[in-house]
Motif scaffolding. Structure first.
Motif, mmCIF file in Angstrom:
data_model
loop_
_atom_site.group_PDB
_atom_site.id
_atom_site.type_symbol
_atom_site.label_atom_id
_atom_site.label_comp_id
_atom_site.label_asym_id
_atom_site.label_seq_id
_atom_site.Cartn_x
_atom_site.Cartn_y
_atom_site.Cartn_z
ATOM 1 N N ASP A 112 29.019 35.701 43.787
ATOM 2 C CA ASP A 112 29.416 37.378 43.457
ATOM 3 C C ASP A 112 30.934 37.217 43.978
ATOM 4 O O ASP A 112 31.453 38.275 44.161
ATOM 5 N N ASP A 114 34.088 36.303 42.721
ATOM 6 C CA ASP A 114 34.953 35.652 41.543
ATOM 7 C C ASP A 114 36.313 35.522 41.952
ATOM 8 O O ASP A 114 36.980 34.149 41.354
ATOM 9 N N GLU A 115 36.996 35.998 42.836
ATOM 10 C CA GLU A 115 38.368 35.734 43.197
ATOM 11 C C GLU A 115 38.297 34.217 43.979
ATOM 12 O O GLU A 115 39.174 33.456 43.669
ATOM 13 N N ARG A 117 36.156 31.943 43.654
ATOM 14 C CA ARG A 117 35.745 31.043 42.732
ATOM 15 C C ARG A 117 37.092 30.654 42.113
ATOM 16 O O ARG A 117 37.183 29.387 41.638
ATOM 17 N N GLY A 118 37.783 31.684 41.529
ATOM 18 C CA GLY A 118 38.994 31.296 40.896
ATOM 19 C C GLY A 118 40.048 30.520 41.595
ATOM 20 O O GLY A 118 40.854 29.624 41.083
#
Length: 233
Positions: A112, A114-115, A117-118
């Motif tokens: 959950d 996203d940042e 994971r980026g």
């Protein structure tokens, strides 16, 4: 077939990370060999365009994922172990120390985020960076994110990160299987292996840089990128 690395320059030391890893964690032979090659690549990851993530996974708890990260942390350069890693800490740590990141329990916080994971995705490729405004004057600063990463968790990683990973799946050991207990006061032999890996890489850096290993059938595009450093080694 037994495979091992022998440092050049007349040294008689033999580098055998694969059997050392299997002392502590039950795993298939191909997983141990993959992990051994990935370890060596961390000592020279800047040679290649990408540094594949090593994704350690298992279907259930108690399969040795965290122990495997502990063992890897003794064999890679500048290990930085982290649970529930925050985005701001991650890119600042990579930029400052160029560590090998050992990230545990990714199934509990990464899906959950996203940042984060980026950031992990951007650090897969040489030149990866993030831009942030720093200080009272909001001065723009680039933080380098290119660094080796090993993750451990139950189940598979999110798609974009899984695509940048080489997968090492473990199974829970059977009652009749035995492993060595990992203790930080009993790791001198692992530290010796880490020094031997660093020496072997130093002796063979130019050869690794020039290597163009043939790709097995079925390895192309990003999968070929992931495996190229390991096959070169």
């Amino acid at each position: 077939q037994e495979r091992y690395f022998c440092p050049s320059g007349g040294s008689t030391a033999i580098f055998k990370p694969r059997p050392a890893i299997r002392e502590y964690v039950i795993m298939p032979e191909h997983v141990a060999e993959t992990a051994a090659l990935w370890i060596v690549h961390t000592h020279a990851f800047d040679i290649w365009q990408v540094t594949p993530r090593l994704a350690i996974s298992a279907p259930t708890m108690g399969s040795g994922k965290s122990v495997m990260l502990d063992v890897l942390g003794c064999l890679v350069p500048r290990p930085l172990e982290a649970d529930n890693l925050s985005t701001a800490v991650m890119f600042r740590a990579v930029d400052a120390y160029r560590p090998s990141l050992m990230v545990d329990e990714v199934d509990t916080f990464l899906r959950d985020n996203d940042e984060l994971r980026g950031i992990l995705n951007s650090g897969y490729r040489k030149g990866g960076q993030v831009l942030r405004c720093e200080g009272d004057s909001n001065e723009l600063k680039a933080f380098q994110t290119f660094a080796p990463v090993a993750t451990a968790g139950i189940g598979r990683l999110p798609g974009t990160l899984a695509d940048r990973s080489i997968h090492a799946e473990l199974q829970r050991k059977r009652p009749d299987e035995r492993t060595r207990e990992f203790r930080y006061d009993r790791i001198d032999h692992l530290r010796d292996l880490a020094r031997q890996a660093a020496r072997w890489v130093e002796d063979n850096r130019s050869t690794l840089r020039e290597s163009e290993p043939p790709m097995p059938a079925g390895l192309f595009n990003r999968k070929a990128d992931n495996w190229r450093p390991l096959l070169a080694i």
